[in-house]
Design an enzyme around this catalytic site. Structure first.
Site, mmCIF file in Angstrom:
data_model
loop_
_atom_site.group_PDB
_atom_site.id
_atom_site.type_symbol
_atom_site.label_atom_id
_atom_site.label_comp_id
_atom_site.label_asym_id
_atom_site.label_seq_id
_atom_site.Cartn_x
_atom_site.Cartn_y
_atom_site.Cartn_z
ATOM 1 N N VAL A 194 0.648 -1.038 0.185
ATOM 2 C CA VAL A 194 0.006 -0.165 0.120
ATOM 3 C C VAL A 194 0.678 0.774 0.154
ATOM 4 C CG1 VAL A 194 -1.916 1.529 1.093
ATOM 5 C CG2 VAL A 194 -1.753 -1.384 1.022
ATOM 6 N N LYS A 202 -12.855 -4.965 10.595
ATOM 7 C CA LYS A 202 -13.859 -4.322 9.424
ATOM 8 C C LYS A 202 -14.980 -3.887 10.227
ATOM 9 C CE LYS A 202 -11.066 -5.482 6.391
ATOM 10 N NZ LYS A 202 -10.504 -6.113 4.469
HETATM 11 P P1 NDP Z 1 3.024 -4.808 4.025
HETATM 12 O O1 NDP Z 1 3.333 -6.056 4.463
HETATM 13 O O2 NDP Z 1 3.250 -4.632 2.273
HETATM 14 O O3 NDP Z 1 3.955 -3.594 3.976
HETATM 15 C C1 NDP Z 1 4.446 -2.933 5.587
HETATM 16 C C2 NDP Z 1 5.467 -1.841 5.597
HETATM 17 O O4 NDP Z 1 5.276 -1.646 6.867
HETATM 18 C C3 NDP Z 1 6.818 -2.785 4.668
HETATM 19 O O5 NDP Z 1 7.069 -1.592 3.930
HETATM 20 C C4 NDP Z 1 7.896 -2.608 5.589
HETATM 21 O O6 NDP Z 1 9.085 -2.399 5.903
HETATM 22 C C5 NDP Z 1 6.909 -1.722 7.355
HETATM 23 N N1 NDP Z 1 7.538 -2.066 8.341
HETATM 24 C C6 NDP Z 1 6.990 -3.298 9.022
HETATM 25 N N2 NDP Z 1 7.925 -2.803 10.039
HETATM 26 C C7 NDP Z 1 7.820 -2.218 10.283
HETATM 27 C C8 NDP Z 1 9.038 -1.533 11.744
HETATM 28 N N3 NDP Z 1 8.915 -1.683 12.763
HETATM 29 N N4 NDP Z 1 9.145 0.116 11.525
HETATM 30 C C9 NDP Z 1 9.241 0.797 10.165
HETATM 31 N N5 NDP Z 1 8.335 0.395 9.194
HETATM 32 C C10 NDP Z 1 8.297 -1.164 8.771
HETATM 33 O O7 NDP Z 1 1.535 -4.670 4.261
HETATM 34 P P2 NDP Z 1 1.071 -4.101 3.517
HETATM 35 O O8 NDP Z 1 1.228 -2.203 2.682
HETATM 36 O O9 NDP Z 1 -0.079 -5.011 2.598
HETATM 37 O O10 NDP Z 1 -0.681 -3.217 4.420
HETATM 38 C C11 NDP Z 1 0.136 -2.143 4.807
HETATM 39 C C12 NDP Z 1 -1.415 -1.854 5.474
HETATM 40 O O11 NDP Z 1 -2.425 -1.497 4.975
HETATM 41 C C13 NDP Z 1 -2.278 -3.044 6.741
HETATM 42 O O12 NDP Z 1 -2.365 -2.467 8.281
HETATM 43 C C14 NDP Z 1 -3.373 -3.835 6.361
HETATM 44 O O13 NDP Z 1 -3.581 -3.876 6.841
HETATM 45 C C15 NDP Z 1 -3.770 -2.664 4.896
HETATM 46 N N6 NDP Z 1 -4.246 -2.993 3.920
HETATM 47 C C16 NDP Z 1 -3.465 -3.706 3.432
HETATM 48 C C17 NDP Z 1 -3.987 -3.876 1.884
HETATM 49 C C18 NDP Z 1 -3.306 -4.795 0.788
HETATM 50 O O14 NDP Z 1 -4.190 -5.238 -0.065
HETATM 51 N N7 NDP Z 1 -2.050 -5.583 1.279
HETATM 52 C C19 NDP Z 1 -5.863 -3.328 1.636
HETATM 53 C C20 NDP Z 1 -6.022 -2.557 2.875
HETATM 54 C C21 NDP Z 1 -5.658 -2.374 3.868
HETATM 55 P P3 NDP Z 1 9.839 -3.088 4.486
HETATM 56 O O15 NDP Z 1 9.741 -3.475 3.541
HETATM 57 O O16 NDP Z 1 11.382 -2.829 4.798
HETATM 58 O O17 NDP Z 1 9.990 -4.593 5.007
HETATM 59 N N1 HSE Z 2 -6.315 -8.818 3.706
HETATM 60 C C1 HSE Z 2 -7.493 -7.831 3.012
HETATM 61 C C2 HSE Z 2 -8.157 -8.514 2.247
HETATM 62 C C3 HSE Z 2 -6.860 -6.904 2.511
HETATM 63 O O1 HSE Z 2 -7.556 -10.163 1.799
HETATM 64 O O2 HSE Z 2 -9.418 -8.380 2.548
HETATM 65 C C4 HSE Z 2 -7.230 -5.530 2.764
HETATM 66 O O3 HSE Z 2 -8.206 -5.150 3.942
#
Ligand code: NDP
Ligand code: HSE
Length: 437
Positions: free
Chosen positions: A15, A206
């Site tokens: 994201v 959610k």
């Molecule tokens: P990812 O696992 O792809 O990304 C997480 C990011 O957080 C990475 O860049 C990681 O760093 C970073 N990170 C993890 N731990 C730390 C830390 N301690 N300090 C600093 N940075 C950290 O997750 P998503 O992008 O999929 O999800 C992000 C949020 O969005 C979550 O809350 C998820 O529930 C929500 N979400 C996701 C959706 C989806 O379709 N993926 C849809 C809707 C909501 P690094 O890259 O260096 O490992």
């Molecule tokens: N893991 C979640 C899903 C991402 O599959 O809908 C969106 O919150």
């Protein structure tokens, strides 16, 4: 042109990277639309060296997201790390404490600490925006909090997890469960721990947020009845199809006489209903209210770009100076949540039993149902070619599906308990609730 809005982005994964790409790609158009530029000035993630396919020029790096949150170089923290506690919680608290507004997509964080964070935001004169936390790109939070705020809402239900809907859709197409889950993971839909998706916890998080915004109650993620999709068998998918239903993982919140019922479970929905037609990673939320009647929003519920669209919508609100209470009313006026018991739930039920092939078994099952006051809509012994019925040792088992008329969960569980104890069936019965739509 007014002062730029300076963003610090914590988390540059699926994201976070999409948010940066959107803001960099649409930067000029947004600046002219808003009358002020929106700049990503700082970011934090675990691994500074990772190639994210982004231009990181002019973006200051912070190893520590809490340090980023407190930095005087940013106006808004965009938290895209994930998780209920740890770095996400600490950085959001740090930003709000410093009077900075926060945009987050983190439903786990809000389900656990949403009321506390909303209160903190209100005390510090900051905004807490979380459109992307529910339904990916679907603007359901704004719809409930603003557009439908004049209604007394009675029920909302939705497909809130793209991964589960994707898996169930793939299973309808004949794919095995593990292969469908692997595909959802490869496409970036699944949570880091996919058991959160398939066991229904992501949907529950959610739903807890939606219930609070829709019904004005405190968030209580632990008061939700939750059942995931991992027990759904190909036989159930086939039986649903034969009976005119589709199986969806629904989150449902509904006013009842005894309180608000919140439940997450695989649900049979009529095949010709709007929600049944929602396939793949698409999410949908239907809302019922006294003046609106019924309205349903559907769209992409997961994936970097769709979620970034919702995150940037919130950022645009902040750039415009839009101010709303995060949960739709002052946090102090949210009502304590009064949970309705799942045993009191009323509705139809689908039951699939492996019945021992012996005289009287069918009658015994029907009797137990009748004793519990359950009226049967249909009872079908599913036909199989001779010699292909399932077996336990030498014993032949007849697959039977039952659809009940509306009854209570308590009655169904009581009848099944007796049927199982008397040994008329092999193993546990499969039970899937039917939602009246
Ligand atoms: P990812 O696992 O792809 O990304 C997480 C990011 O957080 C990475 O860049 C990681 O760093 C970073 N990170 C993890 N731990 C730390 C830390 N301690 N300090 C600093 N940075 C950290 O997750 P998503 O992008 O999929 O999800 C992000 C949020 O969005 C979550 O809350 C998820 O529930 C929500 N979400 C996701 C959706 C989806 O379709 N993926 C849809 C809707 C909501 P690094 O890259 O260096 O490992
Ligand atoms: N893991 C979640 C899903 C991402 O599959 O809908 C969106 O919150």
């Amino acid at each position: 042109m007014h002062e730029p809005l300076r963003l610090g982005i914590a988390g540059l994964g699926t994201v976070g990277a999409s948010v940066v790409r959107l803001l960099q790609g649409h930067g000029d158009a947004l600046a002219s639309q808003l009358g002020r530029p929106v700049h990503v000035v700082a970011a934090s993630a675990r691994d500074e060296g990772r190639d994210r396919g982004l231009s990181m020029l002019d973006i200051a790096w912070h190893d520590d997201p809490v340090g980023l949150a407190r930095s005087t170089t940013i106006d808004v923290l965009v938290e895209l790390i994930g998780g209920a506690d740890g770095a996400a919680h600490a950085s959001v608290r740090a930003a709000l404490n410093a009077g900075k507004s926060v945009v987050t997509a983190n439903k786990a964080l809000l389900a656990a600490h949403g009321v506390e964070l909303a209160r903190l935001a209100e005390e510090r004169g900051a905004q807490l925006a979380f459109e992307a936390a529910v339904g990916g790109g679907i603007p359901i939070i704004k719809t409930l909090r603003e557009a439908l705020a004049g209604n007394r809402l009675t029920r909302l239900y939705g497909i809130l997890n793209g991964t589960c809907n994707f898996i169930l859709t793939r299973m309808e197409q004949g794919m095995a469960y593990p292969a469908a889950l692997a595909e959802a993971q490869a496409l970036g839909y699944a949570e880091a721990d996919p058991s959160f998706d398939v066991e229904g916890l992501d949907t529950a998080h959610k739903l807890a947020i939606l219930t609070s915004v829709a019904f004005g109650t405190e968030i209580d993620r632990d008061a939700i009845f939750v059942e995931g999709i991992s027990g759904i068998e190909p036989e159930d998918i086939a039986a649903a199809d034969e009976l005119g239903y589709r199986i969806k993982l629904l989150g449902v919140a509904q006013r009842t006489e005894s309180g608000i019922e919140q439940r997450v479970h695989p649900t049979m929905v009529p095949r010709d209903s709007d929600i049944a037609r929602v396939s793949g990673v698409t999410n949908a939320v239907a809302v019922e209210g006294d003046f609106i009647g019924s309205v349903m929003l559907s769209g992409p519920g997961a994936g970097g770009n769709a979620t970034a669209s919702a995150v940037v919508g919130d950022i645009i609100d902040l750039a415009r100076g839009v101010r709303v209470p995060p949960l739709g009313r002052p946090a102090a006026s949210l009502q304590p949540y009064r949970q309705a018991r799942i045993q009191a739930h009323e509705g139809g039920y689908y039951l699939r039993l492996k019945v021992r092939d012996r005289p009287g078994a069918f009658a015994a099952i029907a009797n137990r149902m009748a004793e519990a006051g359950i009226s049967l809509d249909s009872i079908v012994q599913r036909n199989r070619p001779p010699g292909t019925a399932p077996k336990h040792g030498t014993e032949v088992l007849q697959p039977v599906t039952i659809i009940t008329h509306s009854t209570t969960e308590q009655a169904v569980r009581s009848a099944l308990g007796k049927i199982e104890a008397e040994g008329e069936i092999f193993g546990r019965a499969q039970m899937i609730r039917i939602e009246a739509l």
